[in-house]
Design an enzyme around this catalytic site. Sequence first.
Site, PDB file in Angstrom:
ATOM      1  N   ALA A 143       0.839  -1.154   0.036  1.00 50.36           N
ATOM      2  CA  ALA A 143       0.041   0.096  -0.035  1.00 50.36           C
ATOM      3  C   ALA A 143       0.839   1.405  -0.067  1.00 50.36           C
ATOM      4  O   ALA A 143       0.390   2.314   0.270  1.00 50.36           O
ATOM      5  CB  ALA A 143      -0.818   0.086   1.069  1.00 50.36           C
ATOM      6  N   ASN A 144       2.051   1.296  -0.254  1.00 45.71           N
ATOM      7  CA  ASN A 144       2.996   2.342  -0.070  1.00 45.71           C
ATOM      8  C   ASN A 144       2.694   3.156  -1.395  1.00 45.71           C
ATOM      9  O   ASN A 144       3.257   4.443  -1.459  1.00 45.71           O
ATOM     10  CB  ASN A 144       4.383   1.864   0.280  1.00 45.71           C
ATOM     11  N   GLY A 147       1.424   3.265  -5.990  1.00 48.09           N
ATOM     12  CA  GLY A 147       0.595   2.675  -7.001  1.00 48.09           C
ATOM     13  C   GLY A 147      -0.608   2.593  -6.775  1.00 48.09           C
ATOM     14  O   GLY A 147      -1.418   3.132  -5.835  1.00 48.09           O
ATOM     15  N   GLY A 158      -1.907   0.019  -4.877  1.00 52.59           N
ATOM     16  CA  GLY A 158      -2.214  -0.300  -3.530  1.00 52.59           C
ATOM     17  C   GLY A 158      -2.203   0.812  -2.424  1.00 52.59           C
ATOM     18  O   GLY A 158      -3.190   0.786  -1.759  1.00 52.59           O
ATOM     19  N   SER A 215      -3.317 -10.302 -13.142  1.00 55.21           N
ATOM     20  CA  SER A 215      -2.819  -9.470 -14.156  1.00 55.21           C
ATOM     21  C   SER A 215      -3.538  -9.991 -15.519  1.00 55.21           C
ATOM     22  O   SER A 215      -3.510 -11.291 -15.508  1.00 55.21           O
ATOM     23  CB  SER A 215      -1.320  -9.320 -14.222  1.00 55.21           C
ATOM     24  N   TYR A 220       6.613 -14.301 -14.622  1.00 58.26           N
ATOM     25  CA  TYR A 220       5.454 -13.374 -14.104  1.00 58.26           C
ATOM     26  C   TYR A 220       4.150 -13.816 -14.632  1.00 58.26           C
ATOM     27  O   TYR A 220       3.141 -13.912 -13.465  1.00 58.26           O
ATOM     28  CB  TYR A 220       5.600 -12.064 -14.911  1.00 58.26           C
TER      29      TYR A 220
END
Length: 337
Positions: free
Chosen positions: A22-23, A25, A27, A152, A177
């Site tokens: 959450a730091n 983007g 989030g 994604s 990924y």
Amino acid sequence: MTGWNASDIPDQSGRTAVVTGANSGIGYVTARELARHGARVVLACRSEERGARALERLRSEVPSADAEFRRLDLGDLESVRKFAQSYDRDDEGGGLDLLVNNAGVMALPYRRTADGFETQFGVNHLGHFALTGLLLPRLLRTPGARIVTVSSAFHILSNIDMNDLNSEHGYRRWTAYGRSKSANLLFTHELARRLAATGSDVVAAAAHPGYAETNLQAAAPKMEGRKVTERVMRLGNLVLAQPATAGALPSLYAATAQGVRPDSFTGPRVLGWQGAPGKSWRAKWTLNDAAGERLWAASEGLTGVRYAALKGRSNSTPSTVERNRRISSGASRDISA
């Protein structure tokens, strides 16, 4: 933008949410908008410095926010365990309404987590599998709880390979990924099935942001010192990507909108790229029951987290678990859930 947007988020007063990564983007936007609508929000981030900075920013943008930062490194199962233990200790008896499994890494050079897992699989899937299992008892006793896992559109790049979960037989960063994002969807599928089997009303759903402007695109070239590629990625974000405020909408929809169904996959409506949230296409392999059960058993073995609260669905036996442990060359830790 037409369609559902952040102003449509229902009142979240009295609800508690944990948002990983959450730091920055999507989030950060997810945490901010949940707080803006009254939720108590826990920002679960790896970096104490970036987490504290994000919390300060959130409180400046939403002065009434009930928010806090707690350190969580999804690439270290000991950190995941400590996060869950601290949550239990500090919030004794409380429930958990919403877990947003948002944090992730993308197309990194080959690395291993603290526990010896390939980083993308270890962080994007295994870390969140362990976290969800450890917090599940709180979610189960909270009426209307939801678990939203961010995947994604690039999951289409590859199905998981049960014979090489840690990419030890060859590593292609984008393939790895895609596998980790397919694992996110398979995990959601199997979790939804197991929740339904217990009669629980907890909703496990998935979302993806389309092409949103975040730090993910430039992280790998920056890590490798490829400055030209880093600049190209940042330019692509400016020209092609939708802002993080739009990219967070599918997650916020899955987390708060009425009528969200278990195992649904929400993404941008316009070609899965941008626009208001809606039903998203997904590869058939992410709906395969047998594959979901195999990934679940392997994830239990690798992380040591067993969803004891969901009895009667697991086909794992001690011998199966031990075979799954040997998939990884890193030592797993046995964590009760």
